[in-house]
Design a protein around this motif. Structure first.
Motif, PDB file in Angstrom:
ATOM      1  N   GLN A 125       0.818  -1.215   0.000  1.00 35.26           N
ATOM      2  CA  GLN A 125       0.000   0.000   0.000  1.00 35.26           C
ATOM      3  C   GLN A 125       0.854   1.270   0.000  1.00 35.26           C
ATOM      4  N   GLU A 126       2.038   1.194   0.634  1.00 32.23           N
ATOM      5  CA  GLU A 126       2.896   2.371   0.726  1.00 32.23           C
ATOM      6  C   GLU A 126       3.470   2.784  -0.627  1.00 32.23           C
ATOM      7  N   LEU A 127       3.556   1.818  -1.546  1.00 26.31           N
ATOM      8  CA  LEU A 127       4.134   2.110  -2.864  1.00 26.31           C
ATOM      9  C   LEU A 127       3.100   2.576  -3.882  1.00 26.31           C
ATOM     10  N   LYS A 128       1.821   2.444  -3.560  1.00 24.14           N
ATOM     11  CA  LYS A 128       0.763   2.755  -4.535  1.00 24.14           C
ATOM     12  C   LYS A 128       0.859   4.188  -5.055  1.00 24.14           C
ATOM     13  N   ILE A 129       0.803   5.147  -4.149  1.00 24.29           N
ATOM     14  CA  ILE A 129       0.786   6.556  -4.563  1.00 24.29           C
ATOM     15  C   ILE A 129       2.104   6.970  -5.217  1.00 24.29           C
ATOM     16  N   PRO A 130       3.287   6.635  -4.626  1.00 23.28           N
ATOM     17  CA  PRO A 130       4.537   6.994  -5.310  1.00 23.28           C
ATOM     18  C   PRO A 130       4.650   6.411  -6.716  1.00 23.28           C
ATOM     19  N   LEU A 131       4.269   5.124  -6.880  1.00 27.64           N
ATOM     20  CA  LEU A 131       4.340   4.507  -8.210  1.00 27.64           C
ATOM     21  C   LEU A 131       3.350   5.147  -9.175  1.00 27.64           C
TER      22      LEU A 131
END
Length: 301
Positions: free
Chosen positions: A8-14
């Motif tokens: 979930q932590e990578l969703k927005i940055p990616l």
């Protein structure tokens, strides 16, 4: 279709990363097309091919990136069989067009450096148009048999495609039927189209490098090499990634590694092409400044 990670932590940055890459790709390539269309000093054979390359890069990214953005946010993306096959067809079409256009550009550089006095006679409007139309037409023709063969397979082992778009290798990995005919077609087209285009490009550069080495002055060599250095950079990147992604047996292919290589192949190279080819070029820089001044003057007056 499965994405890269469920973290979930990578969703927005990616999502932001791929969105910025896509917007930048479309904007920069559209800028190149606009500049070449607007200013007569850019309407030369070399820029005709660059304009075609920019058009293909926009289409190429648009075929896959919207799916990728949804995948990153949702973690998966449902796609119908018909839409999947349509995406496969257009992705293969624009990919095929790209290496055929790179071959045409290599020929353009060969004529410019090895036969400079005959350049505008050889690379006339009819020749450029013929090479451009051949690249677009052969691209669609090359994708057609692969799409037909893949669509005729039965996919019963899984409904999950371990990729961010419908590509040949992940589709073949979930097919229940014998895929040897499709794989044979991939390698046949690889030899007929990719290898032949690569060899023609290689032969062009053997003549180009030979001609450059005969130039006496260091400044003359540097100037000659600078006209084809950008094209050589893109050719090297493009063919290296094509071999890594597609010229491997399905049994030895890692889908996870393939996804990362595909991001470079599908998203990063179309974003870099305008910079490698045009935006470092003095003629294009001058055109950008002129366009900015013209818009500024129009807004003021």
């Amino acid at each position: 279709m499965l994405g890269f990670s469920n973290n979930q932590e990578l969703k927005i940055p990616l999502f932001l990363l791929f969105l910025v890459i896509y917007v930048f790709t479309v904007f920069s390539n559209f800028l190149i097309i606009s500049l070449i269309s607007l200013y007569s000093h850019l309407q030369k054979p070399m820029y005709f091919f660059i304009c075609n390359m920019s058009s293909i890069d926009i289409c190429y990214s648009t075929v896959t990136t919207p799916n990728l953005l949804q995948l990153v946010l949702k973690g998966f993306q449902r796609i119908s069989f018909q839409d999947c096959m349509t995406q496969l067809f257009f992705f293969n079409s624009f990919g095929s067009m790209e290496y055929m256009l790179l071959t045409s550009m290599a020929y353009d550089r060969y004529v410019a450096i090895c036969h400079p006095l005959s350049y505008y006679r050889v690379m006339n409007g009819r020749t450029c148009l013929g090479l451009g139309l051949t690249a677009w037409g052969m691209g669609f023709m090359a994708a057609f048999p692969l799409s037909i063969l893949t669509s005729s397979l039965c996919f019963c082992s899984s409904i999950e495609i371990n990729h961010f778009f419908c590509d040949l290798t992940p589709l073949l990995s979930i097919a229940c039927d014998d895929t040897s005919a499709t794989e044979y077609a991939i390698y046949t087209e690889g030899v007929l189209f990719v290898l032949s285009c690569f060899l023609l490009t290689l032969i062009s550069y053997i003549y180009i490098i030979s001609a450059i080495l005969k130039i006496q002055s260091t400044e003359g060599r540097h100037k000659a090499f600078s006209t084809c250095g950008s094209h050589l950079t893109v050719v090297t990147l493009f063919y290296f990634l094509v071999v890594c992604v597609y010229m491997k047996p399905t049994s030895s292919y890692s889908l996870d590694v393939g996804k990362i290589l595909s991001v470079l192949y599908v998203n990063v190279i179309p974003m870099l092409n305008p910079f490698i080819y045009s935006l470092r070029n003095k003629d294009v820089k001058d055109a950008v400044i002129k366009l900015y001044k013209d818009r500024l003057h129009k807004n003021w007056f």
